[in-house]
Design a protein around this motif. Structure first.
Motif, short mmCIF file in Angstrom:
data_model
loop_
_atom_site.label_atom_id
_atom_site.label_comp_id
_atom_site.label_asym_id
_atom_site.label_seq_id
_atom_site.Cartn_x
_atom_site.Cartn_y
_atom_site.Cartn_z
N PRO B 394 34.95 5.60 -6.25
CA PRO B 394 34.31 6.23 -5.09
C PRO B 394 34.89 7.62 -4.84
O PRO B 394 36.09 7.84 -4.98
CB PRO B 394 34.64 5.28 -3.93
CG PRO B 394 35.75 4.42 -4.42
CD PRO B 394 35.70 4.40 -5.90
N MET B 395 34.00 8.55 -4.46
CA MET B 395 34.45 9.92 -4.27
C MET B 395 35.02 10.11 -2.87
O MET B 395 34.37 10.63 -1.97
CB MET B 395 33.30 10.89 -4.53
CG MET B 395 32.79 10.77 -5.95
SD MET B 395 32.43 12.32 -6.72
CE MET B 395 30.96 12.79 -5.92
N ARG B 396 36.25 9.67 -2.72
CA ARG B 396 36.97 9.88 -1.47
C ARG B 396 38.09 10.88 -1.78
O ARG B 396 38.81 10.72 -2.75
CB ARG B 396 37.62 8.58 -1.00
CG ARG B 396 36.64 7.54 -0.54
CD ARG B 396 37.39 6.29 -0.10
NE ARG B 396 36.49 5.15 -0.09
CZ ARG B 396 35.68 4.86 0.92
NH1 ARG B 396 35.66 5.61 1.99
NH2 ARG B 396 34.89 3.81 0.84
N VAL B 397 38.19 11.92 -0.94
CA VAL B 397 39.21 12.93 -1.20
C VAL B 397 40.12 13.08 0.01
O VAL B 397 39.70 12.90 1.15
CB VAL B 397 38.60 14.30 -1.55
CG1 VAL B 397 37.89 14.25 -2.88
CG2 VAL B 397 37.66 14.78 -0.46
N LEU B 398 41.37 13.41 -0.28
CA LEU B 398 42.31 13.79 0.77
C LEU B 398 42.32 15.31 0.80
O LEU B 398 42.58 15.97 -0.20
CB LEU B 398 43.71 13.24 0.46
CG LEU B 398 44.81 13.65 1.45
CD1 LEU B 398 44.50 13.15 2.83
CD2 LEU B 398 46.16 13.12 0.98
N TYR B 399 41.99 15.88 1.97
CA TYR B 399 41.76 17.32 2.10
C TYR B 399 42.80 17.86 3.08
O TYR B 399 42.77 17.56 4.25
CB TYR B 399 40.32 17.48 2.61
CG TYR B 399 39.85 18.84 3.05
CD1 TYR B 399 40.53 20.03 2.79
CD2 TYR B 399 38.65 18.94 3.77
CE1 TYR B 399 40.04 21.24 3.21
CE2 TYR B 399 38.15 20.15 4.19
CZ TYR B 399 38.87 21.30 3.92
OH TYR B 399 38.37 22.51 4.35
N GLN B 400 43.77 18.62 2.56
CA GLN B 400 44.88 19.04 3.42
C GLN B 400 44.95 20.56 3.57
O GLN B 400 44.47 21.31 2.73
CB GLN B 400 46.20 18.50 2.88
CG GLN B 400 46.68 19.15 1.59
CD GLN B 400 47.99 18.56 1.10
OE1 GLN B 400 48.39 17.46 1.49
NE2 GLN B 400 48.68 19.28 0.22
N THR B 401 45.58 20.98 4.66
CA THR B 401 45.78 22.40 4.90
C THR B 401 46.91 22.56 5.91
O THR B 401 47.50 21.56 6.32
CB THR B 401 44.48 23.08 5.40
OG1 THR B 401 44.70 24.48 5.50
CG2 THR B 401 44.06 22.55 6.75
N SER B 402 47.19 23.77 6.30
CA SER B 402 48.27 23.97 7.28
C SER B 402 47.70 23.82 8.69
O SER B 402 46.50 23.97 8.90
CB SER B 402 48.91 25.34 7.11
OG SER B 402 48.01 26.33 7.49
N THR B 403 48.57 23.55 9.64
CA THR B 403 48.14 23.36 11.04
C THR B 403 47.79 24.71 11.65
O THR B 403 48.61 25.62 11.68
CB THR B 403 49.28 22.72 11.84
OG1 THR B 403 49.72 21.57 11.13
CG2 THR B 403 48.81 22.33 13.22
N ASN B 404 46.55 24.84 12.07
CA ASN B 404 46.03 26.12 12.57
C ASN B 404 44.64 25.83 13.09
O ASN B 404 43.83 25.21 12.41
CB ASN B 404 46.05 27.08 11.36
CG ASN B 404 45.21 28.32 11.52
OD1 ASN B 404 44.11 28.30 12.06
ND2 ASN B 404 45.71 29.41 11.01
N ALA B 405 44.34 26.24 14.32
CA ALA B 405 43.09 25.83 14.97
C ALA B 405 41.85 26.15 14.13
O ALA B 405 40.96 25.31 13.99
CB ALA B 405 42.98 26.52 16.33
N VAL B 406 41.82 27.34 13.55
CA VAL B 406 40.64 27.73 12.77
C VAL B 406 40.49 26.82 11.55
O VAL B 406 39.40 26.38 11.20
CB VAL B 406 40.76 29.21 12.34
CG1 VAL B 406 39.62 29.58 11.41
CG2 VAL B 406 40.78 30.10 13.56
#
Lengths: 336, 569
Positions: B394-406
């Protein structure tokens, strides 16, 4: 009393050493990196060199001992040399160096202290001066309109955070009315009356925001403490003796009610030195609170360590002061 | 953008005309600048942060700087050396700079070639921890030919030799002032680091770390009519919104930097008519990296490394293409960036010479197209749970980034669009100091990439993309062996690509370099291992009474502060 004070002071030494170790470990084990805020265009090998030049590649116990030596031996010696002009051999004596500015932390703290004491200290005094009469009168006229209004205002002051009230007063008084500046000028020097007025103007907004919070807190304590005492037997006795209400309230009740309030005030003093992180940020006062939060964000461990440790010293010290004051205010309390 | 430049240029020229004739040094009083992140030091070699570099650029200068178009403008140098004028050796192994005649430090002493030689020694000292050391990469030696002539010798042919001593990040410092500050002694020179002597239009009067800087006009500045301002107060602290307010609403400040705030709020403030929002676009691109290795947590320590094997579905360009097509970049700009962003389909969006136009289809969102693409490739939902399966996974992804409102807004929108094409995204955000911290012990750094997809912005400084494009060589993949260092974050690897990198390092003609860079960009784009989203620009604001601002993202945005002036009421 004296032996008690001396015993407590001696006890403070191991306490503070332990606190400094805990602070150091928490800071060191937390995932933070002084090069994290640099632009990504700076390559990793350069970052590694920067970290090495900060002494981060030394093992943890060495760094802790180094800090202890710098803070407890080198800095006091430097201070002594600076004050007295004696030559104590400054060569090769390393000071606590901030990673962000690459300059001695203690100098920066000394530079920031006046701003914080002026703004936060003034608001503490203003807050107390407003809080005490409100607390006294609210208790004396419990459930009157004044008391209800006072309760409402203090609850608002308690619950509205400064990042809201600060911006609100800026929008009202700086943007719409244009009465006061929204940015605090730390380079401003008071030399004459007009410059004093400017200083006063730029202090009004931050002092207002901070004093509201302090007032709320202390007037609640004052009110509660007064209420406890107003129903005591000795008050009835005083009234029965035919003393005027002023004497009953302002002498008998007030003096007894001040005991817990003085403790609260004394314990709040270290917070004055700690600055007001949010309010300083909102008005750009750039005092100690601003220094601390900036150092935390920048991963500047020596600055955070030194600042938090100074706060710890102040807290221990003012706890002692509060205990001693207790003994002075209340003759029933004796420590010996 | 072109149009905006023209208009701004025309306005500047128009406004400039009446005042230049009577401009004199120090006649326009005080200039108030607010940088909501305050500079910690004025020695850019010890800090590397943008705020320090830009504050120092009022004082310290380099041989040349980049203007708002990315073109070189001589500052300390008399002219720009090229192969044609003999300044750059035929075999591209050296560049010879000539200092302007009579150039003085602000303390009245002459600038000599030895200062440049010293600067090189200062920054390349092994114990110094110089933050700008990469500007001297490939520099074999710097020699003083005579008092005014400096020759930079490279270890091998350098097709783009304008790195050392060019731009605000590589300024020349005074040898006399920093003589005792080499190597480990660098941080002990607090006085020099806080008050460097420079050749710029201003000299430091008072420096309070992380708080405020007061500059006074440099009496020995080379142009006797500049700067127009006699004093600059450079205040730090607060946040972006309050900095914007102090220029656009209360008018207490003349210039505010880095106003990354809610675009509607900024537009409302600008509507007051006191100030103007200005933008400049460099090379910053907010992008998604699609992990080409398997980040499955079950693999433990070997995840996201070559040992873990390829990613179960993100290595297929069809998947990446569908993910890219599902995104409405214009909406992302509208919600989060306003004037400070433009949709882009290239990881190398500028300078113009290097910008490809081959991938512009992505500018229009096409969810139906993305669905059709996946259906055609046989990537369909087999078990009816609304999520497509790729070979049964199944195409489930973990999508991460830095904490920032935008970024969190962007994440939420992208998750929504992906759910419409049958891809489920789990969102995660990590504090920026950890995410970008590079601590090899932390599992949450962007280099370790223990996730399927991650988002952040990267760029390169200066105008030459050679080193930047070399980031995606196979050898630059972060791995435990390299302490997770390396800039090939999405773990892209192609022999053809590596060959292009090598070719570019040997090619000098600009046209050819442009072609190679575009080809590399297209190769990356068509692998869909990287999905560019937004071309990000710097957003600043200045008071309407401040003239001469020509904001550049290729250099310090205060690069031409000597020319700023007060517009008469």
């Amino acid at each position: 009393m004296l032996t008690f004070t001396i015993r407590r002071l001696l006890m403070a030494i191991p306490t503070l050493l332990f606190i400094s170790l805990i602070i150091f470990l928490i800071l060191d084990l937390a995932p933070s990196d002084p090069t994290a805020s640099l632009p990504l265009t700076i390559p990793p090998d350069v970052r590694a060199d920067i970290r090495a030049s900060l002494g981060l590649d030394e093992p943890i116990h060495i760094r802790f001992l180094l800090w202890l030596n710098q803070f407890f031996v080198n800095e006091p010696l430097n201070l002594l040399q600076h004050w007295t002009g004696w030559d104590l051999g400054g060569e090769g004596r390393t000071r606590v160096i901030s990673w962000q500015t690459r300059s001695p932390v203690v100098d920066i703290i000394a530079q920031r202290m006046p701003q914080t004491l002026w703004v936060v200290g003034t608001s503490y005094i203003v807050g107390i001066l407003i809080a005490l009469p409100i607390g006294i009168y609210s208790a004396y006229r419990q459930y009157s309109i004044f008391d209800q209004a006072g309760t409402f205002v203090t609850m608002v002051g308690f619950s509205v955070p400064p990042f809201f009230s600060g911006v609100l007063v800026i929008v009202i008084f700086a943007v719409n009315l244009g009465w006061f500046p929204s940015v605090y000028d730390t380079t401003h020097v008071v030399v004459d009356w007009p410059s004093f007025v400017i200083q006063l103007k730029q202090m009004i907004l931050p002092v207002m925001v901070l004093a509201l919070q302090i007032t709320s807190q202390i007037s609640r304590f004052m009110r509660a403490s007064m209420l406890d005492n107003l129903n005591q037997d000795y008050v009835r006795t005083a009234r029965a003796k035919g003393l005027t209400e002023t004497v009953v309230v302002m002498v008998h009740v007030l003096r007894n009610s001040m005991i817990p309030v003085v403790t609260v005030i004394a314990l709040g003093v270290p917070q004055v030195f700690g600055g007001a992180i949010i309010t300083e940020q909102v008005f750009k006062v750039n005092g100690l609170g601003h220094l601390l939060i900036g150092a935390i964000q920048g991963g500047d461990i020596p600055t955070v360590q030194t600042l938090t440790f100074i706060f710890a010293v102040l807290i221990v010290l003012f706890n002692l002061v509060a205990d001693v004051l207790y003994g002075i205010l209340d003759p029933r309390i004796r420590y010996d | 953008m072109k149009f905006r430049h023209l208009v701004l240029g025309a306005m500047a020229a128009f406004a400039f005309a009446p005042t230049t004739a009577m401009a004199e040094r120090g006649t326009d009083g005080q200039l108030n600048i607010i940088y909501w992140q305050a500079p910690s030091t004025l020695n850019p070699y010890l800090s590397g942060g943008t705020k320090e570099v830009e504050a120092a650029s009022l004082v310290l200068e380099s041989m040349a700087r980049f203007d708002e178009t990315g073109a070189l403008v001589p500052f300390m140098a008399a002219d720009i050396p090229t192969v044609e004028n003999g300044g750059v050796a035929e075999d591209l192994t050296s560049i010879t700079w000539t200092l302007r005649e009579g150039l003085m430090w602000s303390d009245g002493t002459p600038v000599t070639a030895n200062d440049a030689v010293f600067t090189w020694q200062y920054c390349t000292h092994p114990e110094g921890g110089c933050a700008q050391a990469s500007y001297f990469d490939g520099v074999d030696s710097v020699e003083a030919v005579d008092d005014r002539t400096v020759r930079v010798n490279f270890t091998e042919a350098k097709p783009f030799p304008y790195t050392a001593f060019v731009g605000a990040e590589s300024p020349i410092i005074q040898a006399a002032q920093f003589a005792d500050c080499l190597g480990a002694a660098a941080p002990e020179c607090t006085e020099a680091n806080f008050g460097p002597i420079g050749t710029g239009p201003f000299a430091v009067e008072e420096f309070r770390p992380n708080d405020v800087i007061v500059f006074a006009a440099n009496e020995n500045y080379r142009n006797p009519d500049q700067p127009a301002f006699s004093r600059v107060v450079f205040k730090g602290g607060g946040d972006a919104a309050s900095a914007a307010r102090s220029v656009l609403e209360t008018g207490e400040f003349d210039y505010a930097w880095n106003l990354q705030i809610d675009p509607t709020l900024l537009a409302e403030m600008e509507a007051n008519g006191i100030g103007t929002v200005v933008t400049a676009f460099g090379t910053s691109v907010e992008r998604l990296h699609l992990n080409q290795f398997n980040p499955d947590p079950a693999l433990g320590d070997i995840r996201s490394t070559a040992e873990a094997g390829p990613h179960p579905f993100l290595t297929d360009p069809i998947v990446g293409q569908a993910l890219s097509m599902a995104i409405d970049r214009s909406l992302l700009v509208e919600v989060g960036y306003g004037a400070g962003g433009q949709p882009t389909c290239n990881v190398l969006p500028a300078p113009e010479l290097y910008a490809s136009t081959a991938n512009d289809d992505c500018l229009v969102q096409d969810i139906d197209g993305a669905n059709a693409l996946l259906d055609e490739a046989g990537i369909v939902d087999t078990d009816g749970d609304g999520i497509r399966e790729y070979n049964g996974i199944p195409m489930r992804v973990l999508y991460q980034t830095s904490t920032n409102a935008v970024r969190q807004d962007t994440q939420a929108l992208v998750k929504q669009w992906w759910s419409e094409i049958g891809v489920d995204a789990e969102l995660r955000n990590i504090d920026a100091s950890v995410f970008f911290g590079g601590d090899p012990a932390s599992p949450d750094t962007f280099q370790k990439f223990y996730a399927d997809i991650e988002m952040y912005t990267n760029n390169f400084s200066g105008v030459d993309p050679e080193a930047y494009m070399a980031n995606w060589r196979c050898s630059d993949i972060p791995s435990p062996e390299s302490q997770w260092q390396g800039a090939n974050i999405q773990r892209f690897c192609s022999e053809d690509y590596d060959a292009l990198v090598t070719e570019m390092s040997r090619t000098a003609p600009l046209e050819e370099r442009g072609r190679l860079a575009r080809e590399m960009n297209d190769m990356l784009m068509q692998s869909y291992s990287i999905i560019p989203l937004i071309h990000r620009g710097g957003v600043s604001a200045h008071a309407n009474s401040l003239g001469g601002v020509r904001m550049s993202d290729w250099d310090s945005e205060l690069w031409n502060i000597a020319e700023w002036y007060r517009i008469a009421e």
